[in-house]
Design an enzyme around this catalytic site. Sequence first.
Site, short mmCIF file in Angstrom:
data_model
loop_
_atom_site.label_atom_id
_atom_site.label_comp_id
_atom_site.label_asym_id
_atom_site.label_seq_id
_atom_site.Cartn_x
_atom_site.Cartn_y
_atom_site.Cartn_z
N GLY A 84 0.78 -1.24 0.00
CA GLY A 84 0.00 0.00 0.00
C GLY A 84 0.81 1.28 0.00
O GLY A 84 1.65 1.53 -0.89
N ILE A 85 0.56 2.11 1.00
CA ILE A 85 1.15 3.45 1.05
C ILE A 85 2.67 3.39 1.21
O ILE A 85 3.41 4.12 0.55
CB ILE A 85 0.49 4.24 2.22
N LEU A 90 7.29 -4.84 14.02
CA LEU A 90 7.14 -3.64 14.88
C LEU A 90 6.41 -3.94 16.18
O LEU A 90 6.32 -3.06 17.04
CB LEU A 90 6.41 -2.55 14.10
N SER A 145 -4.26 9.38 10.32
CA SER A 145 -5.46 9.09 9.53
C SER A 145 -6.46 10.20 9.79
O SER A 145 -6.37 10.90 10.81
CB SER A 145 -6.05 7.75 10.00
N TYR A 171 -9.36 1.47 16.49
CA TYR A 171 -8.39 2.00 15.51
C TYR A 171 -8.25 3.52 15.65
O TYR A 171 -7.14 4.05 15.71
CB TYR A 171 -8.85 1.64 14.09
N1 LIG Z 1 -5.66 2.69 3.53
C1 LIG Z 1 -6.30 3.66 4.13
O1 LIG Z 1 -7.47 3.97 3.80
C2 LIG Z 1 -5.63 4.47 5.21
C3 LIG Z 1 -6.27 5.63 5.65
C4 LIG Z 1 -5.68 6.38 6.64
C5 LIG Z 1 -4.49 5.99 7.20
N2 LIG Z 1 -3.90 4.85 6.77
C6 LIG Z 1 -2.64 4.47 7.42
O2 LIG Z 1 -1.64 4.31 6.44
C7 LIG Z 1 -0.66 3.39 6.91
C8 LIG Z 1 -0.34 2.37 5.82
O3 LIG Z 1 -1.53 1.66 5.56
P1 LIG Z 1 -1.85 0.94 4.18
O4 LIG Z 1 -3.22 1.35 3.84
O5 LIG Z 1 -0.75 1.11 3.23
O6 LIG Z 1 -1.93 -0.57 4.70
P2 LIG Z 1 -1.39 -1.98 4.12
O7 LIG Z 1 -1.40 -1.95 2.64
O8 LIG Z 1 -2.19 -3.01 4.83
O9 LIG Z 1 0.11 -2.02 4.63
C9 LIG Z 1 0.40 -2.10 5.99
C10 LIG Z 1 1.90 -2.17 6.18
O10 LIG Z 1 2.17 -2.24 7.59
C11 LIG Z 1 3.10 -3.27 7.81
N3 LIG Z 1 2.92 -3.93 9.12
C12 LIG Z 1 1.79 -4.39 9.67
N4 LIG Z 1 2.07 -5.02 10.83
C13 LIG Z 1 3.41 -4.95 10.99
C14 LIG Z 1 4.32 -5.43 11.97
N5 LIG Z 1 3.91 -6.13 13.05
N6 LIG Z 1 5.65 -5.18 11.83
C15 LIG Z 1 6.10 -4.49 10.74
N7 LIG Z 1 5.28 -4.01 9.78
C16 LIG Z 1 3.96 -4.25 9.90
C17 LIG Z 1 2.85 -4.29 6.72
O11 LIG Z 1 4.06 -5.01 6.47
P3 LIG Z 1 4.26 -6.58 6.77
O12 LIG Z 1 2.92 -7.22 6.84
O13 LIG Z 1 5.12 -7.04 5.62
O14 LIG Z 1 5.00 -6.62 8.07
C18 LIG Z 1 2.50 -3.41 5.52
O15 LIG Z 1 3.66 -3.06 4.81
C19 LIG Z 1 -1.21 2.79 8.20
O16 LIG Z 1 -0.62 3.43 9.31
C20 LIG Z 1 -2.69 3.12 8.13
O17 LIG Z 1 -3.28 3.22 9.40
C21 LIG Z 1 -4.44 4.08 5.79
#
Ligand SMILES: NC(=O)c1ccc[n+]([C@@H]2O[C@H](COP(=O)([O-])OP(=O)(O)OC[C@H]3O[C@@H](n4cnc5c(N)ncnc54)[C@H](OP(=O)(O)O)[C@@H]3O)[C@@H](O)[C@H]2O)c1
Length: 238
Positions: free
Chosen positions: A17-18, A54, A131, A144
Amino acid sequence: MANLAGTRIAVTGASSGIGKAITRLLVKEGAMVFGLCRTIGEVPEGAARVSCDLSQPKRIEQAFETIAAAEGGLDALINNAGLAWSERVCDGDLERFAQMWQVNVHGLVVATQRALALFPESGGRIINVSSMSGHRVPPSGGFYAPTKFAVRALTESLRCEFASEGLLHQVATISPGFVDTPLLDRYFEGREADLEQMRECTPMLQPDDIAEAVHSILTAPPHVNIGDIQLRPAGQQA
Ligand SMILES: NC(=O)c1ccc[n+]([C@@H]2O[C@H](COP(=O)([O-])OP(=O)(O)OC[C@H]3O[C@@H](n4cnc5c(N)ncnc54)[C@H](OP(=O)(O)O)[C@@H]3O)[C@@H](O)[C@H]2O)c1
């Protein structure tokens, strides 16, 4: 950092994702990027892949030792990794709440402390991905949203601490609305039809939109402190 070429930057959650989009853009700009996550095979090419869970402080420490050994220091940290379930506070799964707290909040603090120890005296930059759920609690905010309020508060605590100590480090938050990433599948668990409808009807933000915001913070002049960038898809109401 007007020019990111040669800049040493750690990105958490670089495998999806991001974080993946941020990593790709920073690599393209010539930065030396360390992608921290568990699924290191998914970290974009050109970045150094650093295994890091993490939720395990010891593993975070080891990851930053790897960075120190490779580059001797670090110029910026993008605290992007995060987990999102939307279960209700009143009866949700406490194990999931603990995981969200460990990764979204505590892991971010541990990574920040480790990065600060590697920043130059001339100042490093931290960007915390919060967020819009860190600004207002949506009906499905559950546990969350409190973790994302905490991320925003942590940014402000750090900013005050840097200013009071006369440190030149900068810290900012990015607060996205809905971004089309795999995180939404987990967040909409049990409400899959709502997600499908949203994906069909609403133009969501794309991970590259957030990467551009990261880039603009990193390349802002050193005397400019950007506090928070809020990004919603046009049309997102709340
Ligand atoms: N998507 C949205 O609508 C949205 C909106 C607002 C804010 N956000 C924020 O944006 C950020 C990125 O989200 P995303 O949407 O890109 O999500 P995503 O595609 O699900 O990616 C999440 C990332 O977090 C990593 N992660 C999760 N658990 C982990 C752990 N225990 N140790 C190390 N890394 C870990 C995952 O890596 P691994 O699984 O490889 O460890 C993955 O690279 C988050 O903080 C989320 O809250 C997202």
